[in-house]
Design a protein around this motif. Structure first.
Motif, PDB file in Angstrom:
ATOM      1  N   UNK A 210       0.828  -1.205   0.000  1.00 10.50           N
ATOM      2  CA  UNK A 210       0.000   0.000   0.000  1.00 10.50           C
ATOM      3  C   UNK A 210       0.861   1.254   0.000  1.00 10.50           C
ATOM      4  N   UNK A 211       2.011   1.196   0.658  1.00 11.32           N
ATOM      5  CA  UNK A 211       2.843   2.394   0.819  1.00 11.32           C
ATOM      6  C   UNK A 211       3.829   2.588  -0.324  1.00 11.32           C
ATOM      7  N   UNK A 212       4.149   1.550  -1.064  1.00 14.13           N
ATOM      8  CA  UNK A 212       5.173   1.657  -2.101  1.00 14.13           C
ATOM      9  C   UNK A 212       4.627   1.516  -3.519  1.00 14.13           C
ATOM     10  N   UNK A 220      -6.542  -0.463  -2.624  1.00 15.19           N
ATOM     11  CA  UNK A 220      -6.859  -0.532  -1.191  1.00 15.19           C
ATOM     12  C   UNK A 220      -7.897   0.516  -0.809  1.00 15.19           C
ATOM     13  N   UNK A 221      -7.739   1.746  -1.301  1.00 13.76           N
ATOM     14  CA  UNK A 221      -8.695   2.801  -0.968  1.00 13.76           C
ATOM     15  C   UNK A 221     -10.065   2.516  -1.577  1.00 13.76           C
ATOM     16  N   UNK A 222     -10.106   1.952  -2.784  1.00 12.16           N
ATOM     17  CA  UNK A 222     -11.403   1.597  -3.377  1.00 12.16           C
ATOM     18  C   UNK A 222     -12.114   0.543  -2.524  1.00 12.16           C
ATOM     19  N   UNK A 223     -11.386  -0.501  -2.148  1.00 11.04           N
ATOM     20  CA  UNK A 223     -12.004  -1.542  -1.320  1.00 11.04           C
ATOM     21  C   UNK A 223     -12.471  -0.972   0.017  1.00 11.04           C
ATOM     22  N   UNK A 224     -11.666  -0.114   0.602  1.00  8.12           N
ATOM     23  CA  UNK A 224     -12.039   0.459   1.887  1.00  8.12           C
ATOM     24  C   UNK A 224     -13.269   1.343   1.769  1.00  8.12           C
ATOM     25  N   UNK A 225     -13.329   2.178   0.731  1.00  5.57           N
ATOM     26  CA  UNK A 225     -14.500   3.038   0.544  1.00  5.57           C
ATOM     27  C   UNK A 225     -15.756   2.213   0.256  1.00  5.57           C
ATOM     28  N   UNK A 226     -15.610   1.113  -0.465  1.00  8.67           N
ATOM     29  CA  UNK A 226     -16.775   0.282  -0.742  1.00  8.67           C
ATOM     30  C   UNK A 226     -17.295  -0.375   0.540  1.00  8.67           C
ATOM     31  N   UNK A 227     -16.401  -0.772   1.412  1.00 10.16           N
ATOM     32  CA  UNK A 227     -16.832  -1.329   2.695  1.00 10.16           C
ATOM     33  C   UNK A 227     -17.547  -0.265   3.528  1.00 10.16           C
ATOM     34  N   UNK A 228     -17.026   0.946   3.522  1.00  8.54           N
ATOM     35  CA  UNK A 228     -17.664   2.020   4.281  1.00  8.54           C
ATOM     36  C   UNK A 228     -19.045   2.344   3.717  1.00  8.54           C
ATOM     37  N   UNK A 247     -19.721   7.385  -6.169  1.00  6.58           N
ATOM     38  CA  UNK A 247     -19.400   7.854  -4.820  1.00  6.58           C
ATOM     39  C   UNK A 247     -18.060   7.271  -4.359  1.00  6.58           C
ATOM     40  N   UNK A 248     -17.810   6.005  -4.692  1.00  5.70           N
ATOM     41  CA  UNK A 248     -16.551   5.379  -4.296  1.00  5.70           C
ATOM     42  C   UNK A 248     -15.356   6.083  -4.916  1.00  5.70           C
ATOM     43  N   UNK A 249     -15.454   6.421  -6.220  1.00  2.00           N
ATOM     44  CA  UNK A 249     -14.344   7.079  -6.882  1.00  2.00           C
ATOM     45  C   UNK A 249     -14.136   8.499  -6.363  1.00  2.00           C
ATOM     46  N   UNK A 250     -15.243   9.185  -6.054  1.00  2.00           N
ATOM     47  CA  UNK A 250     -15.111  10.538  -5.504  1.00  2.00           C
ATOM     48  C   UNK A 250     -14.380  10.486  -4.166  1.00  2.00           C
ATOM     49  N   UNK A 251     -14.764   9.536  -3.304  1.00  2.00           N
ATOM     50  CA  UNK A 251     -14.155   9.448  -1.982  1.00  2.00           C
ATOM     51  C   UNK A 251     -12.689   8.996  -2.058  1.00  2.00           C
ATOM     52  N   UNK A 252     -12.425   7.967  -2.876  1.00  2.00           N
ATOM     53  CA  UNK A 252     -11.080   7.390  -2.880  1.00  2.00           C
ATOM     54  C   UNK A 252     -10.090   8.251  -3.661  1.00  2.00           C
ATOM     55  N   UNK A 253     -10.428   8.575  -4.907  1.00  2.00           N
ATOM     56  CA  UNK A 253      -9.471   9.287  -5.755  1.00  2.00           C
ATOM     57  C   UNK A 253      -9.579  10.797  -5.639  1.00  2.00           C
ATOM     58  N   UNK A 254     -10.753  11.292  -5.281  1.00  2.00           N
ATOM     59  CA  UNK A 254     -10.926  12.741  -5.230  1.00  2.00           C
ATOM     60  C   UNK A 254     -10.615  13.352  -3.879  1.00  2.00           C
ATOM     61  N   UNK A 255     -10.801  12.595  -2.788  1.00  2.00           N
ATOM     62  CA  UNK A 255     -10.637  13.173  -1.444  1.00  2.00           C
ATOM     63  C   UNK A 255      -9.526  12.463  -0.672  1.00  2.00           C
ATOM     64  N   UNK A 256      -9.648  11.143  -0.459  1.00  2.00           N
ATOM     65  CA  UNK A 256      -8.709  10.443   0.412  1.00  2.00           C
ATOM     66  C   UNK A 256      -7.296  10.395  -0.164  1.00  2.00           C
ATOM     67  N   UNK A 257      -7.159  10.035  -1.432  1.00  2.00           N
ATOM     68  CA  UNK A 257      -5.822   9.888  -2.012  1.00  2.00           C
ATOM     69  C   UNK A 257      -5.046  11.208  -2.032  1.00  2.00           C
ATOM     70  N   UNK A 923     -10.363  -5.088  12.007  1.00  2.00           N
ATOM     71  CA  UNK A 923      -9.009  -5.624  12.176  1.00  2.00           C
ATOM     72  C   UNK A 923      -8.775  -6.817  11.247  1.00  2.00           C
ATOM     73  N   UNK A 924      -9.735  -7.735  11.197  1.00  2.00           N
ATOM     74  CA  UNK A 924      -9.610  -8.889  10.300  1.00  2.00           C
ATOM     75  C   UNK A 924      -9.660  -8.446   8.836  1.00  2.00           C
ATOM     76  N   UNK A 925     -10.480  -7.426   8.556  1.00  2.00           N
ATOM     77  CA  UNK A 925     -10.573  -6.936   7.181  1.00  2.00           C
ATOM     78  C   UNK A 925      -9.237  -6.372   6.710  1.00  2.00           C
ATOM     79  N   UNK A 926      -8.587  -5.573   7.534  1.00  2.00           N
ATOM     80  CA  UNK A 926      -7.306  -4.998   7.143  1.00  2.00           C
ATOM     81  C   UNK A 926      -6.248  -6.083   6.981  1.00  2.00           C
ATOM     82  N   UNK A 927      -6.286  -7.101   7.813  1.00  2.00           N
ATOM     83  CA  UNK A 927      -5.336  -8.201   7.635  1.00  2.00           C
ATOM     84  C   UNK A 927      -5.510  -8.882   6.284  1.00  2.00           C
ATOM     85  N   UNK A 928      -6.764  -9.022   5.858  1.00  2.00           N
ATOM     86  CA  UNK A 928      -7.010  -9.637   4.545  1.00  2.00           C
ATOM     87  C   UNK A 928      -6.588  -8.708   3.408  1.00  2.00           C
TER      88      UNK A 928
END
Length: 966
Positions: A210-212, A220-228, A247-257, A923-928
């Protein structure tokens, strides 16, 4: 015959049918069948039409339009004006938060959806649906936030995550330093090593992908926004894929990223640090210290270029009068800066981090710190204590400290006793009994014949003291005569204070006290020097970790080898004896002698030196013991060979240079005399457990000097309790050493391989926020370093004092500050800052161009200078100037890597969501989501290979136990 019979019977049937019904019967029969089929079709058609009309009338919004007016009706509907859309603008229940949030929603839709949607359609129903979905999600998010207790997150988890991130970074730096080779891309190597350490510490997750990798980060951000969205949106809206994807693309690519990229940018962090401490003015000395300590050639070149530019500008000025003197001083200062940068760049490029010749030549010009000042300064005392332990004189120093603690405690106890006697309370016998017990304890530990180690002092004074203890009541001044003699011994004896001033530990002490002068920039090789009106006690320009540990006498050469072995019988005891031939060569003489040692002597010597020099434990390996057939000739020859290898490694010149004080122990072991064994295993283990408690008790007694009477009385009682506790612990340890150990020893995890707040038990300590803050202080300044145990005890003492006096108050202030941070006003302010950063003046901000590298490098230098400038002097006095400087620069260096900053942001985000949605198993979701990490896969493979032998061993042990039971 069969076919003839069928045709016969068939012909007979036809003839009879025609005779009976006539020749037209066939036509009548076909007509009847046709009528039956046609009637059935007509009835079915009429029944189905009537039922279909009834069903359509029952369906909502269903009708059979009139085909004759369909097109005109459609045109009429399109010409009608759009009805006004009503939007409920309530989101969180607080108007000061709802207003900027609505603006953020409006700007997001305008800049990410409307600009392309209106080219396709003017119908705003789709936009309304997206806006309502976003508002519904924000309402649900706000409701969850109000139900969540944010204090544990901000006071414990957030600080723990930051401290753990810093611990991983520190361990990654240590691994890079241990490799020792010059790597082409050290920053990339540091990032890889960082994530290796992270997976070893976390054991379940690694965030390297995720960091590199930008592609994996977006996924990762798309999956996270879809879960939210699944959690926050109604099921019907979530099933609408088109709207959900928008909405997912607006949140992930437009705001969070963009937000994460900005928060992870080192240059943005450096600018923010400078802005936070903008009220502090940089001074010249702090700036020069940063230049001298910098190990980044880019920083030095950027500062040098800017100084050259300013120098050229000043030389171009045409001035006269008083201004010319000011300009000359500025030119001299700039020339000095350029010279320092050039010298530091050359040193870094050549790989020589320190000028040992100039540093050794400068030893005679060091500042002199009197012994009485060293004994009362916590920072200086730690280095003097390390030196006394190396030279074997720690008993004198510990005796002096113990007597100081005894005197203060006795004075406090007698003052309390006098005040109680004035109030009519009598506890004279109890108080005097405690003082007598404490005085006898000091005598038995340091002055009696059984004391180990024993303070070597005049026997007449010791006998006089023993007589006084037996016949008189103890007073605070009972040890003063002997303490004065011990002080004079430490001051005059060449082994102690005089030699300490010539030792490298003295140089390190001066650096920690900020009293080490700079030896490397007193002039150029050609004799020209630049004026510098700085502080006369400027800090050292080099890292003290690189100081060489050179013995005081390099002219003495020592060689030894085992020349022969034999078996001796002494009063029925048989043991092996090894003859060691020793050669010692001086410039004027040469000596040779033989000495005889048993294996137990080697073993005791090895235990001594590995206790005093812990780094030798990983280098020197003593041959193991053997219970049976240990007098066999072949075995003795093999052991002789192994012990010879041990001696040659021990006498290696590089080994002696690395540990100068080791020579004293080696000479003592190889001298032609009976070897005096030190403490055995039991006594050594006892000291390992009990001595820290004794030291803490002494520190408590020393600290009572500066406390009020009421608090001093309580601290005195606490000191007594600690003494009793150490005695009980010693007895428990003694008993436990004689128990039969279990078949499999219990294993404990290394504290350095777990999270910072792991030792805290939530059910035991009420002041969790304060304790986590103190643990973070440990991690920032690396107080757990093995040669800083005195500072760690001081920190523990401060922690006890804070918790005993102001612990609840400080804890309450921390909690109140968290409440203030989560108040509606502060949340609204954060939303406004986010809005103004992304949409300044209501317009989408353009991508900020990356600043020039030279500007970014100079910003780094300015940020480090500001941080060092705002450090309080009190912290330097408690921890040490060099340790404080290292800790601050380590934290600053941690923020100079984008990938590592992203890791920290994602950790904070993950903990935030786990706190906000505790029932959704994030916690389990992030591990996956992080399970595809390559570092994680390699760690699992290594873990599997490591656990396989231990599993076989455990199975073998279980079989052995079963056989023993049978």
């Amino acid at each position: 015959q069969t076919s003839l019979s069928i045709w016969g019977w068939g012909s007979l049937g036809v003839v009879l049918f025609l005779v009976t019904f006539g020749p037209f019967a066939i036509f009548y029969f076909a007509f009847y069948i046709l009528c039956f089929v046609g009637g059935g079709f007509v009835v079915t058609l009429l029944f189905g039409k009537s039922n279909s009309e009834k069903y359509l009338e029952q369906c909502e919004h269903s009708f059979l339009p009139c085909t004759s007016v369909g097109i005109p009706k459609c045109i009429e509907e399109m010409k009608r004006e759009a009805r006004p859309i009503k939007i409920d603008r309530r989101l969180t229940g607080a108007n000061i938060i709802d207003e900027p949030l609505q603006q953020v929603i409006q700007f997001s839709l305008r800049d990410y959806v409307q600009y392309w949607y209106y080219t396709l359609s003017d119908d705003e129903s789709f936009l309304l649906e997206i806006r309502q979905a976003l508002q519904y999600a924000l309402v649900q998010f706000s409701a969850r936030s109000k139900e969540t207790d944010w204090q544990p997150y901000f006071t414990t988890r957030l600080v723990d995550d930051f401290g753990t991130h810093l611990r991983v970074f520190r361990k990654a730096q240590q691994r890079i330093a241990e490799k020792g080779d010059q790597m082409k891309d050290q920053a990339e190597e540091l990032v890889d090593t960082f994530f290796e350490v992270e997976v070893e510490m976390e054991k379940e997750v690694c965030r390297d992908l995720v960091c590199t990798s930008p592609k994996d980060e977006e996924g990762f951000l798309r999956d996270l926004c879809e879960v939210l969205l699944y959690i926050l949106l109604p099921p019907g809206d979530f099933q609408n894929k088109i709207m959900r994807y928008f909405v997912r693309e607006i949140l992930s690519r437009g705001i969070l990223l963009p937000l994460i990229n900005q928060l992870s940018d080192p240059d943005y962090i450096n600018q923010y640090v400078i802005w936070m401490i903008r009220d502090s003015n940089c001074n010249y000395e702090a700036f020069m210290n940063i230049i001298k300590l910098s190990d980044n050639i880019g920083e030095l070149e950027a500062v040098k270029d800017k100084a050259s530019e300013e120098l050229q500008y000043l030389r171009s000025l045409d001035t006269a009068g008083d201004d010319i003197n000011t300009i000359k001083n500025q030119i001299n200062s700039l020339l000095y800066v350029i010279k320092v940068c050039d010298s530091r760049i050359q040193r870094l490029q050549s790989g020589k981090e320190i000028d040992t010749v100039k540093l050794a030549a400068n030893f005679g010009k060091l500042c002199t710190v009197p012994l009485d000042h060293i004994l009362v300064d916590n920072v200086a005392l730690q280095f003097f204590m390390d030196y006394m332990q190396q030279t074997g004189g720690q008993a004198h120093l510990f005796f002096w400290m113990t007597v100081e603690g005894y005197r203060v405690t006795a004075q406090q106890q007698l003052e309390v006793l006098q005040s109680r006697q004035k109030d009519g309370k009598h506890q004279t016998n109890q108080t005097k009994g405690l003082l007598r017990a404490a005085a006898f304890g000091v005598y038995e530990q340091y002055l009696s014949e059984k004391a180990s180690p024993r303070v070597n002092i005049d026997d007449n004074l010791v006998a006089k003291l023993a007589e006084t203890l037996n016949h008189e009541d103890p007073t605070p001044e009972i040890f003063d005569d002997i303490q004065r003699k011990v002080y004079e011994l430490m001051l005059r004896d060449e082994r102690f204070y005089p030699s300490f001033k010539q030792n490298v530990l003295y140089v390190r002490m001066l650096a920690e006290l900020d009293m080490l002068k700079d030896p490397s920039f007193r002039g150029s090789d050609d004799g020209e020097g630049e004026s510098f009106n700085g502080s006369p006690t400027g800090s050292i320009n080099l890292s003290l970790d690189d100081l060489p540990n050179v013995p005081s006498d390099d002219t003495v050469q020592l060689h030894a080898y085992i020349s022969d072995t034999g078996v001796c019988n002494d009063h029925g005891k048989t043991y092996a004896l090894y003859a060691i031939t020793v050669h010692r060569r001086n410039p004027n003489s040469e000596e040779t002698w033989k000495t005889y040692r048993r294996y137990s002597d080697f073993h005791d010597f090895h235990m001594r030196i590995t206790e005093q020099f812990e780094n030798l434990a990983n280098i020197l390996k003593l041959p193991g013991k053997k219970t049976f057939n240990n007098m066999d000739r072949e075995f003795l020859e093999k052991r002789k060979k192994d012990l010879n290898a041990y001696l040659q490694l021990l006498l290696n010149p590089e080994m002696m240079k690395a540990s100068p004080a080791l020579a004293h122990y080696v000479y003592d072991f190889l001298e032609n005399k009976a070897y005096s064994k030190g403490k055995g295993d039991f006594a050594r283990k006892m000291d390992t457990f009990v001595n820290p408690l004794r030291n803490s008790m002494r520190n408590v007694s020393n600290a009572v000097k500066s406390l009020p009477d009421s608090l001093a009385e309580g601290m005195t009682k606490m000191s007594d309790n600690m003494g009793k506790m150490s005695e009980r612990l010693g007895q428990d340890i003694k008993q436990s050493f004689f128990k039969v150990p279990p078949l499999i020893q219990k294993t404990y995890s290394d504290p350095d391989h777990c999270r910072v707040a792991a030792p805290i038990d939530d059910n035991v300590d009420d002041n969790i926020p304060l304790r986590v803050m103190l643990l973070l202080m440990d991690e920032v300044f690396d107080l757990k370093e093995r040669n800083q145990w005195l500072r760690r005890n001081i920190k523990n003492l401060l922690q006890q004092l804070i918790r005993a006096t102001y612990g609840d108050t400080i804890n309450r202030k921390i909690v109140d500050h968290v409440d203030w941070m989560t108040s509606p006003e502060q949340v609204a302010d954060a939303v406004k800052r986010f809005r103004d950063a992304f949409w300044p003046n209501g317009i989408l901000a353009e991508t900020v161009p990356r600043r020039d590298k030279a500007i970014r490098m100079r910003t780094r230098v300015a940020g480090k200078t500001k941080l060092l400038e705002v450090m309080p002097d009190e912290l330097k006095h408690i921890i040490g100037a060099e340790t404080t400087r290292k800790g601050i620069l380590r934290v600053f260096e941690m923020f100079q890597h984008t990938q590592l900053n992203k890791r920290m942001v994602y950790v904070f985000l993950e903990r935030f969501l786990e706190t906000l949605f505790p029932q959704n198993k994030f916690h389990e979701l992030f591990n996956k989501l992080h399970s595809r990490s390559k570092q994680m896969q390699r760690y699992k493979q290594r873990l599997h290979c490591t656990q396989a032998p231990s599993l076989q061993k455990s199975l073998l042990v279980s079989h052995i136990r079963l056989l023993m039971q049978l």
